[in-house]
Design an enzyme around this catalytic site. Structure first.
Site, PDB file in Angstrom:
ATOM      1  CB  THR A   1      33.550 -36.806 -43.954  1.00  0.00           C
ATOM      2  OG1 THR A   1      32.472 -37.713 -43.690  1.00  0.00           O
ATOM      3  CG2 THR A   1      34.016 -36.986 -45.386  1.00  0.00           C
TER       4      THR A   1
ATOM      5  CE  LYS B   1      34.121 -42.986 -39.235  1.00  0.00           C
ATOM      6  NZ  LYS B   1      32.989 -42.134 -38.775  1.00  0.00           N
TER       7      LYS B   1
ATOM      8  CD  GLU C   1      43.164 -31.255 -47.303  1.00  0.00           C
ATOM      9  OE1 GLU C   1      43.490 -30.284 -46.606  1.00  0.00           O
ATOM     10  OE2 GLU C   1      43.632 -31.460 -48.442  1.00  0.00           O
TER      11      GLU C   1
ATOM     12  CB  CYS D   1      39.399 -26.716 -41.449  1.00  0.00           C
ATOM     13  SG  CYS D   1      38.905 -26.554 -43.165  1.00  0.00           S
TER      14      CYS D   1
HETATM   15  P1  NAD Z   1      37.424 -35.593 -35.713  1.00  0.00           P
HETATM   16  O1  NAD Z   1      38.880 -35.707 -36.026  1.00  0.00           O
HETATM   17  O2  NAD Z   1      36.972 -35.735 -34.318  1.00  0.00           O
HETATM   18  O3  NAD Z   1      36.579 -36.676 -36.546  1.00  0.00           O
HETATM   19  C1  NAD Z   1      36.707 -36.767 -37.933  1.00  0.00           C
HETATM   20  C2  NAD Z   1      36.303 -38.165 -38.388  1.00  0.00           C
HETATM   21  O4  NAD Z   1      37.214 -39.111 -37.851  1.00  0.00           O
HETATM   22  C3  NAD Z   1      34.914 -38.604 -37.944  1.00  0.00           C
HETATM   23  O5  NAD Z   1      34.284 -39.276 -39.013  1.00  0.00           O
HETATM   24  C4  NAD Z   1      35.225 -39.573 -36.826  1.00  0.00           C
HETATM   25  O6  NAD Z   1      34.243 -40.575 -36.685  1.00  0.00           O
HETATM   26  C5  NAD Z   1      36.487 -40.210 -37.335  1.00  0.00           C
HETATM   27  N1  NAD Z   1      37.291 -40.911 -36.308  1.00  0.00           N
HETATM   28  C6  NAD Z   1      37.192 -40.819 -34.956  1.00  0.00           C
HETATM   29  N2  NAD Z   1      38.107 -41.625 -34.381  1.00  0.00           N
HETATM   30  C7  NAD Z   1      38.789 -42.218 -35.383  1.00  0.00           C
HETATM   31  C8  NAD Z   1      39.859 -43.148 -35.418  1.00  0.00           C
HETATM   32  N3  NAD Z   1      40.421 -43.616 -34.315  1.00  0.00           N
HETATM   33  N4  NAD Z   1      40.321 -43.538 -36.620  1.00  0.00           N
HETATM   34  C9  NAD Z   1      39.778 -43.060 -37.746  1.00  0.00           C
HETATM   35  N5  NAD Z   1      38.758 -42.180 -37.779  1.00  0.00           N
HETATM   36  C10 NAD Z   1      38.268 -41.765 -36.604  1.00  0.00           C
HETATM   37  O7  NAD Z   1      36.997 -34.188 -36.337  1.00  0.00           O
HETATM   38  P2  NAD Z   1      35.609 -33.459 -36.171  1.00  0.00           P
HETATM   39  O8  NAD Z   1      35.492 -33.035 -34.756  1.00  0.00           O
HETATM   40  O9  NAD Z   1      34.527 -34.232 -36.803  1.00  0.00           O
HETATM   41  O10 NAD Z   1      35.862 -32.185 -37.119  1.00  0.00           O
HETATM   42  C11 NAD Z   1      36.542 -31.042 -36.669  1.00  0.00           C
HETATM   43  C12 NAD Z   1      37.987 -31.062 -37.101  1.00  0.00           C
HETATM   44  O11 NAD Z   1      38.093 -31.257 -38.501  1.00  0.00           O
HETATM   45  C13 NAD Z   1      38.668 -29.747 -36.828  1.00  0.00           C
HETATM   46  O12 NAD Z   1      39.960 -29.985 -36.313  1.00  0.00           O
HETATM   47  C14 NAD Z   1      38.757 -29.105 -38.183  1.00  0.00           C
HETATM   48  O13 NAD Z   1      39.764 -28.144 -38.316  1.00  0.00           O
HETATM   49  C15 NAD Z   1      38.972 -30.282 -39.059  1.00  0.00           C
HETATM   50  N6  NAD Z   1      38.618 -29.961 -40.436  1.00  0.00           N
HETATM   51  C16 NAD Z   1      39.600 -29.850 -41.383  1.00  0.00           C
HETATM   52  C17 NAD Z   1      39.294 -29.496 -42.683  1.00  0.00           C
HETATM   53  C18 NAD Z   1      40.354 -29.351 -43.758  1.00  0.00           C
HETATM   54  O14 NAD Z   1      40.014 -29.423 -44.925  1.00  0.00           O
HETATM   55  N7  NAD Z   1      41.609 -29.139 -43.413  1.00  0.00           N
HETATM   56  C19 NAD Z   1      37.963 -29.256 -43.025  1.00  0.00           C
HETATM   57  C20 NAD Z   1      36.995 -29.369 -42.041  1.00  0.00           C
HETATM   58  C21 NAD Z   1      37.327 -29.734 -40.752  1.00  0.00           C
END
Ligand code: NAD
Length: 485
Positions: A160, A186, A259, A293
């Protein structure tokens, strides 16, 4: 205003551990700190799991088969909702402490989590099995086909993002409980504390610990195991496009629910009530510090009303209170950290260099950004070409409805949209022609209920939906059996 002393006392030094195998376990790879983005004060720390700990958690989950009835699962979710209602303020403060979101936003988030729990309890009771008669055609027989949903054989991995520290977690975990699955979570390393707090609430409500384990740590160390371990049958991820696509590649022959990011427009047509449209634009851009998002990331206004609309938006923006997130009078707190605030500031600066006009805002103090309005923005500016995750309202103009639709569809994203018009012919065209997951007429793109289908297409996702009802479908196998009746 200084942070309330009792809140500081409550949230100081939360030294968290993993939730695995029904125990609180220290991380084999050390710890990391969680910092309040407004004050820079340490709120607590969380454990760094090792790869082998992730494996242990997955195997523990895999070996478990839940004996819970629908009634049991609904009761656990209802009990969790009762507990959360009693502790709503504590939960909201924790969200604010680790994310910098305003208390107003955090309290709203708790309301949403309660909805997720409520819908999860109802859906746990609902059997959507179908009965098909088979004697329907010349080839038919006197048989019946009956469909039923079963939990997955393997484990669900859920990853998440930071932007709704508890509600993002609830949207992964609650449908898993409702459908009798086992899930390893996680949460974002930026906001792990709310996730752990929520997990504890569910255990207290009676959830068997094998149905939910929480692993925190460094993605570089543990993500690969969480995604590729043979015990994992489904990976559900909410976050940015780049990581989402990497997960899609790694996941191989297993289900994924992705998502991802958005670049959602609010379209304001010339017939619209401009005051109402400006209110929606401000709410869509600034609630949750613009970190949704589905936040409004581009405002497309028909040229004949663009100046009048922008004046009203500036008025609404200047009335949007912001500052210390713990001061409940403030509608908006910080973005997630100073690095994010600086990036947004640079994007605004580069749009201004390229000819956009600043109407208000564009001030930064650490992770705190003033809500900002720019007009004369062009579609090729990085501010609107990329996802800008913060409290910024870039105003672009269009002449015809065709042009507006073209501007929206030119984006690589396709999550949601909002449309301000009373003309049925235009609303119909937007609903039919916008390449997005949702079209909200006279609402912000982020409008939804926690039950209804939600999710994007193109770079925003592969079209699998979330929302409690659809998430349960994604988390289950649809089995059929037939009988000679
Ligand atoms: P992010 O992609 O940086 O991180 C999301 C998750 O991925 C975190 O838990 C992070 O620890 C994990 N992560 C990091 N590196 C990884 C890897 N190599 N492999 C697997 N997991 C890994 O996103 P963020 O900055 O936490 O959130 C913002 C983003 O999320 C924005 O782009 C937003 O649009 C998107 N978002 C989408 C939705 C939707 O429903 N479409 C909802 C909320 C946020």
């Amino acid at each position: 205003t200084p942070i309330d002393a009792s809140v500081v006392a409550f949230h100081r030094d939360r030294e968290e551990s993993l939730r695995m195998r029904g125990e609180r376990v220290a991380g084999d790879s050390g710890r990391f700190q969680v910092v309040n983005p407004y004050t820079g004060a340490v709120v607590g720390s969380a454990a760094k799991a090792s790869r082998s700990q992730v494996e242990q958690a997955l195997l523990y989950a895999h070996a478990y088969r839940s004996p819970l009835s629908r009634y049991d699962r609904a009761s656990i979710l209802r009990r969790a909702a009762e507990l959360l209602t009693q502790r709503a303020e504590e939960a909201a403060q924790l969200i604010t402490a680790e994310s910098g979101l305003s208390l107003q936003d955090s309290r709203y988030e708790i309301g949403r989590v309660l909805d997720v729990l409520g819908f999860g309890a109802t859906e746990a009771l609902r059997d959507d099995g179908q009965v098909f008669a088979c004697d329907l055609t010349a080839q038919g027989r006197r048989r019946k086909v009956i469909s039923m949903r079963e939990p997955l054989l393997g484990v669900i991995t859920a990853i998440t993002p930071f932007n709704h520290p508890m509600n993002q977690v609830a949207h992964k975990v609650v449908p898993s409980i409702a459908s009798n699955n086992r899930l390893v979570l996680k949460p974002s390393e930026k906001v792990p504390l709310s996730a752990l707090w929520f997990a504890d609430l569910l255990y207290e409500a009676g959830l068997p610990p094998a149905m939910l384990q929480v692993i925190t740590g460094d993605p570089a160390e543990i993500a690969q195991t969480l995604i590729t371990h043979p015990a994992v049958e489904l990976v559900t991820f909410t976050g940015g496009v780049e990581i989402g696509k990497r997960i899609a590649q790694l996941a191989g022959y297993r289900r994924t629910v992705l998502e991802l990011g958005g670049n959602d427009p609010l379209i304001v047509c010339e017939d619209a009530d401009l005051t109402r449209a400006a209110q929606l634009a401000a709410q869509g851009s600034y609630r949750n510090s613009g970190q949704r998002c589905t936040a409004v990331k581009r405002i497309l206004v028909q040229r004949s009303v663009a100046d009048r609309f922008t004046d009203l938006l500036v008025e609404a923006t200047e009335a949007w209170t912001y500052g210390d997130p713990f001061d409940a009078r403030h509608a908006m707190g910080t973005v997630i950290d100073e690095a994010a605030a600086r990036l947004l500031e640079e994007r605004v600066e580069s749009a201004l260099q390229a000819g956009a006009r600043l109407r208000c805002g564009h001030r930064r103090d650490g992770a705190l950004l003033a809500p900002t309005v720019l007009d004369r923005v062009r579609p090729d500016m990085s501010l609107v070409l990329q996802e800008s995750f913060g409290p910024i309202s870039p105003v672009l103009s269009f002449d015809t409805i065709d042009e507006a639709i073209g501007l929206v569809n030119a984006s690589r994203f396709g999550l949601s949209s909002g449309v301000c018009t009373d003309r049925m012919d235009w609303a119909t065209r937007f609903a039919q022609e916008l390449q997005v997951g949702t079209v909200n007429v006279w609402e912000v793109p982020g409008y939804r209920t926690e039950l209804t289908p939600f999710g994007g297409i193109k770079d925003s996702g592969l079209g699998h939906k979330e929302g409690v009802q659809e998430a349960i479908k994604g988390y289950t196998q649809l089995k059929t059996f037939t009988l000679p009746w």
